[in-house]
Design a protein around this motif. Structure first.
Motif, PDB file in Angstrom:
ATOM      1  N   THR A 173     -20.839 -23.718  66.662  1.00 38.84           N
ATOM      2  CA  THR A 173     -20.924 -22.596  65.477  1.00 38.84           C
ATOM      3  C   THR A 173     -21.513 -23.154  64.389  1.00 38.84           C
ATOM      4  O   THR A 173     -21.446 -24.418  64.223  1.00 38.84           O
ATOM      5  CB  THR A 173     -19.121 -22.005  65.279  1.00 38.84           C
ATOM      6  OG1 THR A 173     -18.830 -23.905  64.942  1.00 38.84           O
ATOM      7  CG2 THR A 173     -18.434 -21.882  66.262  1.00 38.84           C
ATOM      8  N   GLU A 174     -21.883 -22.123  63.718  1.00 37.08           N
ATOM      9  CA  GLU A 174     -22.637 -22.175  62.191  1.00 37.08           C
ATOM     10  C   GLU A 174     -21.561 -22.673  61.331  1.00 37.08           C
ATOM     11  O   GLU A 174     -21.008 -21.716  61.301  1.00 37.08           O
ATOM     12  CB  GLU A 174     -23.688 -21.687  61.940  1.00 37.08           C
ATOM     13  CG  GLU A 174     -24.848 -21.471  62.711  1.00 37.08           C
ATOM     14  CD  GLU A 174     -25.621 -20.440  62.213  1.00 37.08           C
ATOM     15  OE1 GLU A 174     -26.376 -20.076  61.419  1.00 37.08           O
ATOM     16  OE2 GLU A 174     -26.566 -19.694  63.204  1.00 37.08           O
ATOM     17  N   ALA A 175     -22.168 -23.208  60.098  1.00 36.58           N
ATOM     18  CA  ALA A 175     -21.671 -24.194  59.274  1.00 36.58           C
ATOM     19  C   ALA A 175     -21.179 -22.483  58.024  1.00 36.58           C
ATOM     20  O   ALA A 175     -22.133 -21.681  57.990  1.00 36.58           O
ATOM     21  CB  ALA A 175     -21.868 -24.505  58.160  1.00 36.58           C
ATOM     22  N   LEU A 176     -19.771 -21.885  58.298  1.00 40.15           N
ATOM     23  CA  LEU A 176     -20.153 -20.416  57.244  1.00 40.15           C
ATOM     24  C   LEU A 176     -20.728 -21.162  55.921  1.00 40.15           C
ATOM     25  O   LEU A 176     -20.593 -21.746  55.279  1.00 40.15           O
ATOM     26  CB  LEU A 176     -18.255 -20.677  56.870  1.00 40.15           C
ATOM     27  CG  LEU A 176     -17.507 -20.512  58.036  1.00 40.15           C
ATOM     28  CD1 LEU A 176     -16.136 -20.268  57.217  1.00 40.15           C
ATOM     29  CD2 LEU A 176     -18.172 -18.783  58.537  1.00 40.15           C
ATOM     30  N   HIS A 177     -20.688 -19.741  55.125  1.00 40.59           N
ATOM     31  CA  HIS A 177     -21.952 -19.524  54.037  1.00 40.59           C
ATOM     32  C   HIS A 177     -21.047 -19.611  52.542  1.00 40.59           C
ATOM     33  O   HIS A 177     -21.191 -20.292  51.767  1.00 40.59           O
ATOM     34  CB  HIS A 177     -22.079 -17.975  54.270  1.00 40.59           C
ATOM     35  CG  HIS A 177     -22.945 -17.737  52.666  1.00 40.59           C
ATOM     36  ND1 HIS A 177     -22.298 -17.360  51.794  1.00 40.59           N
ATOM     37  CD2 HIS A 177     -24.475 -18.143  52.255  1.00 40.59           C
ATOM     38  CE1 HIS A 177     -23.368 -17.557  50.632  1.00 40.59           C
ATOM     39  NE2 HIS A 177     -23.859 -17.999  50.942  1.00 40.59           N
ATOM     40  N   CYS A 178     -19.621 -19.230  53.535  1.00 38.33           N
ATOM     41  CA  CYS A 178     -18.437 -18.669  52.287  1.00 38.33           C
ATOM     42  C   CYS A 178     -16.925 -18.902  52.824  1.00 38.33           C
ATOM     43  O   CYS A 178     -17.317 -19.156  53.952  1.00 38.33           O
ATOM     44  CB  CYS A 178     -18.791 -18.198  50.926  1.00 38.33           C
ATOM     45  SG  CYS A 178     -19.337 -16.047  51.317  1.00 38.33           S
ATOM     46  N   ASP A 179     -16.401 -18.905  51.813  1.00 35.59           N
ATOM     47  CA  ASP A 179     -14.760 -18.194  52.638  1.00 35.59           C
ATOM     48  C   ASP A 179     -14.612 -16.971  52.269  1.00 35.59           C
ATOM     49  O   ASP A 179     -13.206 -17.082  53.051  1.00 35.59           O
ATOM     50  CB  ASP A 179     -13.993 -19.566  51.728  1.00 35.59           C
ATOM     51  CG  ASP A 179     -13.899 -20.891  51.769  1.00 35.59           C
ATOM     52  OD1 ASP A 179     -14.331 -20.802  52.664  1.00 35.59           O
ATOM     53  OD2 ASP A 179     -13.824 -21.449  51.049  1.00 35.59           O
ATOM     54  N   ASP A 180     -15.590 -16.095  52.251  1.00 31.67           N
ATOM     55  CA  ASP A 180     -15.297 -14.822  51.739  1.00 31.67           C
ATOM     56  C   ASP A 180     -15.036 -13.897  52.689  1.00 31.67           C
ATOM     57  O   ASP A 180     -16.725 -14.069  52.823  1.00 31.67           O
ATOM     58  CB  ASP A 180     -16.438 -14.003  50.451  1.00 31.67           C
ATOM     59  CG  ASP A 180     -16.211 -12.500  50.499  1.00 31.67           C
ATOM     60  OD1 ASP A 180     -14.543 -12.286  50.563  1.00 31.67           O
ATOM     61  OD2 ASP A 180     -17.018 -12.169  49.709  1.00 31.67           O
ATOM     62  N   PRO A 181     -14.066 -12.700  53.405  1.00 32.70           N
ATOM     63  CA  PRO A 181     -14.393 -12.479  55.013  1.00 32.70           C
ATOM     64  C   PRO A 181     -15.205 -11.265  54.892  1.00 32.70           C
ATOM     65  O   PRO A 181     -15.368 -10.686  55.610  1.00 32.70           O
ATOM     66  CB  PRO A 181     -12.487 -12.890  55.085  1.00 32.70           C
ATOM     67  CG  PRO A 181     -12.136 -12.742  53.972  1.00 32.70           C
ATOM     68  CD  PRO A 181     -12.571 -13.277  52.620  1.00 32.70           C
ATOM     69  N   GLU A 182     -15.238 -10.700  53.177  1.00 32.75           N
ATOM     70  CA  GLU A 182     -16.319  -9.888  53.297  1.00 32.75           C
ATOM     71  C   GLU A 182     -17.697  -9.731  53.517  1.00 32.75           C
ATOM     72  O   GLU A 182     -18.106  -9.259  53.144  1.00 32.75           O
ATOM     73  CB  GLU A 182     -15.512  -9.020  52.571  1.00 32.75           C
ATOM     74  CG  GLU A 182     -14.227  -7.979  52.136  1.00 32.75           C
ATOM     75  CD  GLU A 182     -14.139  -7.595  53.349  1.00 32.75           C
ATOM     76  OE1 GLU A 182     -14.474  -6.890  54.252  1.00 32.75           O
ATOM     77  OE2 GLU A 182     -12.946  -7.765  53.955  1.00 32.75           O
ATOM     78  N   CYS A 183     -18.009 -11.315  53.139  1.00 30.31           N
ATOM     79  CA  CYS A 183     -19.273 -12.105  53.272  1.00 30.31           C
ATOM     80  C   CYS A 183     -20.164 -11.221  54.260  1.00 30.31           C
ATOM     81  O   CYS A 183     -19.977 -11.676  55.522  1.00 30.31           O
ATOM     82  CB  CYS A 183     -19.495 -13.693  53.378  1.00 30.31           C
ATOM     83  SG  CYS A 183     -20.939 -14.506  52.802  1.00 30.31           S
ATOM     84  N   GLU A 184     -21.211 -10.909  53.912  1.00 33.92           N
ATOM     85  CA  GLU A 184     -22.702 -10.083  54.769  1.00 33.92           C
ATOM     86  C   GLU A 184     -23.435 -11.306  55.477  1.00 33.92           C
ATOM     87  O   GLU A 184     -24.038 -10.413  56.801  1.00 33.92           O
ATOM     88  CB  GLU A 184     -22.941  -8.618  54.463  1.00 33.92           C
ATOM     89  CG  GLU A 184     -22.138  -8.001  54.175  1.00 33.92           C
ATOM     90  CD  GLU A 184     -21.902  -6.273  53.788  1.00 33.92           C
ATOM     91  OE1 GLU A 184     -23.640  -6.436  53.624  1.00 33.92           O
ATOM     92  OE2 GLU A 184     -21.621  -5.541  53.094  1.00 33.92           O
ATOM     93  N   GLU A 185     -23.400 -12.202  54.422  1.00 30.47           N
ATOM     94  CA  GLU A 185     -24.158 -13.233  55.780  1.00 30.47           C
ATOM     95  C   GLU A 185     -24.019 -13.559  57.096  1.00 30.47           C
ATOM     96  O   GLU A 185     -23.003 -13.585  57.642  1.00 30.47           O
ATOM     97  CB  GLU A 185     -24.413 -14.294  54.484  1.00 30.47           C
ATOM     98  CG  GLU A 185     -24.791 -15.003  53.312  1.00 30.47           C
ATOM     99  CD  GLU A 185     -25.894 -15.090  53.608  1.00 30.47           C
ATOM    100  OE1 GLU A 185     -27.114 -15.433  54.006  1.00 30.47           O
ATOM    101  OE2 GLU A 185     -27.035 -14.153  52.326  1.00 30.47           O
ATOM    102  N   GLU A 186     -25.198 -14.610  57.817  1.00 29.23           N
ATOM    103  CA  GLU A 186     -25.520 -13.885  59.289  1.00 29.23           C
ATOM    104  C   GLU A 186     -24.134 -14.968  59.864  1.00 29.23           C
ATOM    105  O   GLU A 186     -23.238 -15.125  60.997  1.00 29.23           O
ATOM    106  CB  GLU A 186     -26.747 -14.035  59.436  1.00 29.23           C
ATOM    107  CG  GLU A 186     -26.555 -14.470  61.244  1.00 29.23           C
ATOM    108  CD  GLU A 186     -28.101 -14.555  61.838  1.00 29.23           C
ATOM    109  OE1 GLU A 186     -28.106 -14.249  63.341  1.00 29.23           O
ATOM    110  OE2 GLU A 186     -28.909 -13.998  61.046  1.00 29.23           O
ATOM    111  N   ARG A 187     -23.699 -16.199  59.192  1.00 29.58           N
ATOM    112  CA  ARG A 187     -23.548 -17.552  59.157  1.00 29.58           C
ATOM    113  C   ARG A 187     -21.976 -17.052  58.681  1.00 29.58           C
ATOM    114  O   ARG A 187     -21.010 -17.510  59.291  1.00 29.58           O
ATOM    115  CB  ARG A 187     -24.285 -18.429  58.384  1.00 29.58           C
ATOM    116  CG  ARG A 187     -24.749 -19.442  58.849  1.00 29.58           C
ATOM    117  CD  ARG A 187     -25.432 -20.663  57.634  1.00 29.58           C
ATOM    118  NE  ARG A 187     -25.645 -20.238  55.985  1.00 29.58           N
ATOM    119  CZ  ARG A 187     -25.888 -20.917  56.187  1.00 29.58           C
ATOM    120  NH1 ARG A 187     -25.545 -21.965  55.922  1.00 29.58           N
ATOM    121  NH2 ARG A 187     -25.944 -20.345  53.902  1.00 29.58           N
ATOM    122  N   CYS A 188     -21.570 -15.990  58.257  1.00 33.71           N
ATOM    123  CA  CYS A 188     -20.092 -15.938  57.794  1.00 33.71           C
ATOM    124  C   CYS A 188     -19.819 -14.456  59.170  1.00 33.71           C
ATOM    125  O   CYS A 188     -18.459 -13.964  58.849  1.00 33.71           O
ATOM    126  CB  CYS A 188     -20.071 -15.560  56.439  1.00 33.71           C
ATOM    127  SG  CYS A 188     -20.075 -16.787  55.438  1.00 33.71           S
TER     128      CYS A 188
END
Length: 376
Positions: A173-188
């Protein structure tokens, strides 16, 4: 014979004029010879010969009550000289005597009561038991409780885990961009994690094994739901339009589950290429979801890295299917919707869901190699 009847010795010796009772009717020896000749082999019998194998297990919780009940029913124990040391009172014989009846046994509870049937064919090398060169062996397969425990992860043997792919490497898995569950970054975005892939792989392997085993036992016989619920691990739980499928169709369904497991072994998302694979994946995701987090640290599975998306099988289902039309076959309101010529089918653009078309490749995916064969 009726009381007071006489029979000449020549008739007894030759069998000529012999009479026996058959459901209240007297049948002469000629008719008997035509029906089932004495000491006949399988090839001598014109009609079908069916072997019924019965497995019954009893827990004797009150040994003396069992012995008393058997004696009351006319049973007599074997002589002590013929008995084994661990059964001096012939409890086994008493249970065998009482077990011939379907009534409850005083002092014992039934643990297992199941049976299976097999039609004998000379071309398959079959023979009736009395003439068989080999011992007659019945295989009832692994117990359903054991199979369920394996599916839940409660029983995982080293031999089973030896062949498990390295899902930590295959689905890194890729490291998450942030902890925001609504984040639209590909890594999230949702990821198929090693733990999710491992559980799904296990479910697909169990599904395939059960389907192969059930195929062997069912053969070409139709599934009868009231008789087979709880007995067959797979085919009693498919849509009812599949109940009359033959052995080859059932083996192909087992292979469909194997094919999806093979996708995971290669580090690919399991992508259904036909209707059979779609339903097999639905069943595997369902069973994986029912399992939840139970036993998620058992064996090698517990060494896999954890991730926020672990065991999110709802999302797994959402991204795995082009549509869920095949699930409509479970709803009686949509009976007949499988026919591509039907008005509702055409209106909804469903396509051919008839049993014969379940293995036809979808047009927008790469088809499986038709020469791939079967695992077992």
């Amino acid at each position: 014979m009726p009381a007071g009847s006489f029979l000449k010795w020549e008739q007894i010796a030759d069998g000529d004029g012999d009479v026996y009772e058959d459901e209240g009717n007297d049948v002469d020896a000629v008719t008997r010879a035509v029906r089932t000749p004495n000491a006949a082999r399988l090839a001598d019998l014109a009609g079908p010969v069916v072997r019924v194998e019965v497995l019954r297990e009893f827990h004797v919780h009150d040994q003396q009550a069992v012995l008393k009940a058997a004696r009351s029913a006319g049973w007599e124990p074997q002589p002590h000289d013929d008995l084994e040391g661990e059964d001096p009172e012939d409890v086994i014989g008493a249970i065998m005597w009482l077990g011939e009846s379907d009534s409850e046994i005083e002092g014992a509870d039934t643990v297992t009561d199941t049976s299976q049937g097999l039609r004998l064919h000379t071309e398959n090398g079959h023979e009736v038991a009395d003439w068989s060169e080999e011992a007659v062996v019945a295989d009832f397969g692994a117990g359903w409780r054991y199979t369920a425990a394996v599916r839940r992860g409660e029983l995982v043997t080293p031999s089973m885990r030896k062949k498990t792919p390295d899902f930590a490497a295959l689905f890194a898995t890729e490291a998450l961009h942030c902890d925001d569950p609504e984040c639209e970054e590909e890594r999230c975005q949702w990821q198929l994690t090693p733990r999710t892939a491992d559980i799904l792989y296990t479910e697909l392997c169990v599904l395939a094994d059960q389907a192969y085993e059930d195929s062997e036992k069912l053969g070409d016989r139709p599934v009868v739901p009231d008789q087979h619920d709880g007995q067959w691990g797979v085919f009693a739980y498919l849509p009812k339009l599949t109940f009359a499928a033959d052995l080859q169709w059932r083996r192909r369904f087992a292979r469909a589950a194997d094919d999806l497991a093979g996708d995971l072994e290669r580090g690919q998302w399991p992508e259904p290429t036909c209707t059979a694979e779609e339903l097999a994946l639905h069943l595997a995701i369902r069973d994986a979801g029912d399992r939840g987090d139970e036993g998620d640290d058992a064996g090698d599975h517990g060494t896999l890295p954890t991730h926020r998306d672990d065991y999110d099988f709802d999302m797994c289902s959402e991204v795995s299917f082009q549509d869920t039309d095949v699930l409509m076959l479970y709803n009686s309101r949509f009976d007949g919707i499988e026919d591509p010529d039907g008005e509702t089918n055409q209106h909804m653009g469903i396509g051919d869901l008839r049993v014969a078309a379940w293995f036809e490749p979808f047009l927008n995916v790469q088809a499986r190699d038709p020469r791939r064969g079967f695992r077992r």
